[in-house]
Design a protein around this motif. Structure first.
Motif, PDB file in Angstrom:
ATOM      1  N   ILE A 134     -10.483 -40.641 114.786  1.00  0.00           N
ATOM      2  CA  ILE A 134     -11.542 -41.534 113.862  1.00  0.00           C
ATOM      3  C   ILE A 134     -10.601 -41.035 112.507  1.00  0.00           C
ATOM      4  N   ALA A 135     -10.028 -39.824 112.252  1.00  0.00           N
ATOM      5  CA  ALA A 135      -9.545 -39.196 111.405  1.00  0.00           C
ATOM      6  C   ALA A 135      -7.863 -40.082 111.481  1.00  0.00           C
ATOM      7  N   GLU A 136      -7.480 -40.488 112.695  1.00  0.00           N
ATOM      8  CA  GLU A 136      -6.303 -40.984 112.251  1.00  0.00           C
ATOM      9  C   GLU A 136      -6.278 -42.319 112.257  1.00  0.00           C
ATOM     10  N   TRP A 137      -7.646 -43.069 112.673  1.00  0.00           N
ATOM     11  CA  TRP A 137      -8.230 -44.746 112.134  1.00  0.00           C
ATOM     12  C   TRP A 137      -8.362 -44.625 110.610  1.00  0.00           C
ATOM     13  N   ILE A 196      -8.505 -36.685 102.251  1.00  0.00           N
ATOM     14  CA  ILE A 196      -6.645 -37.112 102.078  1.00  0.00           C
ATOM     15  C   ILE A 196      -6.932 -38.661 102.671  1.00  0.00           C
ATOM     16  N   ALA A 197      -8.045 -39.060 103.015  1.00  0.00           N
ATOM     17  CA  ALA A 197      -7.403 -41.223 103.660  1.00  0.00           C
ATOM     18  C   ALA A 197      -7.854 -41.675 101.706  1.00  0.00           C
ATOM     19  N   HIS A 198      -8.891 -41.142 101.195  1.00  0.00           N
ATOM     20  CA  HIS A 198      -8.465 -41.699  99.915  1.00  0.00           C
ATOM     21  C   HIS A 198      -7.489 -40.950  98.768  1.00  0.00           C
ATOM     22  N   ALA A 199      -6.683 -40.055  99.067  1.00  0.00           N
ATOM     23  CA  ALA A 199      -6.146 -39.514  98.014  1.00  0.00           C
ATOM     24  C   ALA A 199      -4.068 -40.335  98.832  1.00  0.00           C
TER      25      ALA A 199
END
Length: 418
Positions: A112-115, A387-390
């Motif tokens: 899910i993190a990779e997604w 990290i996705a938002h960063a």
């Protein structure tokens, strides 16, 4: 002599990468990030050296960026930030358009993190950290007082790990993704294990388990923990996520951005809320009845933890998913019954549904975890979302998260104080 701005108004004019970057107020690599996201078209120059961009299209994107990052929503009352990561709508939430509860039911936290990071699934992916990163993080955390809370440990681990990464200031997408895949497992590895024979291999949920409880893991419990991590990975612009985006807007490196999120997460209205629900649940289990416990909470003027969520008028989908999985764990039955008693008792006063904090409390209580375990789960899970938002923010105009203060103090000039 000051350079002239590119003439975007000339019909049919095409801009070089440098000119487009100047007009947009971003780095050249960000221009190509816009292209990869489909926000900007490009055309290779004759001979294949560099790309050109339609001036009108660049100017339209620049206007849109200025309008959408101006600091207010359409009503002018709330901060509004453009994002492609999470949508919350009608008691459901979605990661990049896909139902988050279905993703968490079918995929691991790492997948899910990779997604979230890339928009692609990598079946079977696991995150591992280099020894240099884990060693410095563990050493820093070991130096903290014994009573130190989990969020403080994770924040120290993040900053310590940053010192071991000479590439931390490289904010290109590829470099940030590399940092993300190292930082998340480093945070888990830095936490002191509660099982002597713990393992630091395999899925992240398995490694985290030994940092949360001294009990041996079973598959059903590990599944609940992994699902909880996946469900909690992001939740739109929560307070901690906004802090991360502000840091990323100022071009803080990912370790520092995550540290900013951890600082906000520690508040009792955010990541620490599950600990309050855990203690409430244990008290109900101890007394065998929620009524006197709830009565004391209300008498003291305290809000009953674990109930209601301002973004979900109905049921919190994260709680619903976890409660369903917890029903498959026999030892969770007493805690589940206590949680239902809390909801039913409080409904006589205010009809509120259980939220994810109460579901986490059931998990942590029935697995012999401390009250702070829910906060640890929350922090580790949310690191990937931060990290996705960063990553998104690094592709936007720098320092756009700069609201103007509304000064209400004495009007100058005032005399010097004596």
């Amino acid at each position: 002599m000051r350079d002239q701005e590119p003439d975007a108004g000339h019909p049919g004019r095409r801009l070089s990468t440098k000119e487009a970057a100047e007009l947009l107020g971003v780095k050249p690599e960000t221009v190509y990030a816009y292209v990869s996201r489909g926000q900007l078209g490009s055309r290779r120059q004759p001979g294949g050296r560099g790309s050109t961009f339609d001036a009108k299209e660049v100017e339209a994107l620049a206007r849109r960026n200025r309008r959408e990052s101006g600091g207010t929503s359409g009503s002018g009352s709330e901060l509004s930030v453009r994002t492609r990561i999470t949508l919350i709508d009608k008691d459901r939430y979605y990661f990049r358009g896909v139902d988050a509860t279905e993703l968490a039911a079918r995929h691991s936290y790492e997948e899910i993190a990779e997604w979230l990071w890339t928009g692609r699934l990598r079946p079977g992916v696991t995150f591992t950290a280099p020894e240099a990163s884990t060693a410095v993080a563990r050493h820093a955390v070991a130096a903290l007082p014994e009573h130190t809370g989990p969020t403080d440990r994770l924040r120290v681990a993040a900053i310590a790990a940053a010192t071991a990464d000479p590439l931390r200031f490289d904010l290109s997408e590829e470099a940030v993704l590399g940092t993300a895949r190292i930082l998340v497992p480093t945070l888990v590895a830095a936490l002191p294990p509660m099982i002597p024979t713990h393992r630091d291999t395999g899925p992240l949920a398995h490694r985290l388990w030994s940092r949360l409880t001294g009990r041996d893991a079973d598959e059903a419990s590990l599944r609940v923990l992994d699902t909880a991590l996946g469900l909690l990975v992001d939740h739109d612009l929560a307070a901690s996520t906004l802090a991360v985006r502000v840091a990323a807007s100022a071009r803080a490196h990912p370790y520092a951005a995550v540290s900013a999120g951890l600082g906000v997460l520690e508040g009792p209205l955010h990541g620490a809320a599950s600990g309050l629900a855990h203690r409430l649940l244990l008290e109900v289990l101890d007394q065998g009845d929620a009524a006197p416990v709830i009565a004391e909470e209300l008498r003291a003027g305290r809000r009953v933890p674990g109930l209601g969520h301002r973004l979900y008028p109905g049921e919190d989908p994260r709680a619903r998913t976890l409660f369903t999985l917890l029903e498959d764990i026999p030892r969770a039955a007493p805690a589940l019954a206590a949680a239902r008693d809390i909801v039913a008792t409080t409904a006589r006063h205010t009809p509120l549904h259980a939220n994810v904090d109460l579901a986490l409390a059931v998990l942590t209580a029935c697995c012999g975890m401390p009250a702070s375990a829910g906060e640890t789960i929350f922090a580790v899970a949310r690191t990937a979302g931060w990290i996705a938002h960063a990553l998104e923010e690094y592709g936007e105009r720098p320092l756009r998260m700069r609201p103007s203060g509304h000064y209400v103090g004495p009007r100058p000039p005032q005399p010097l104080p004596e």
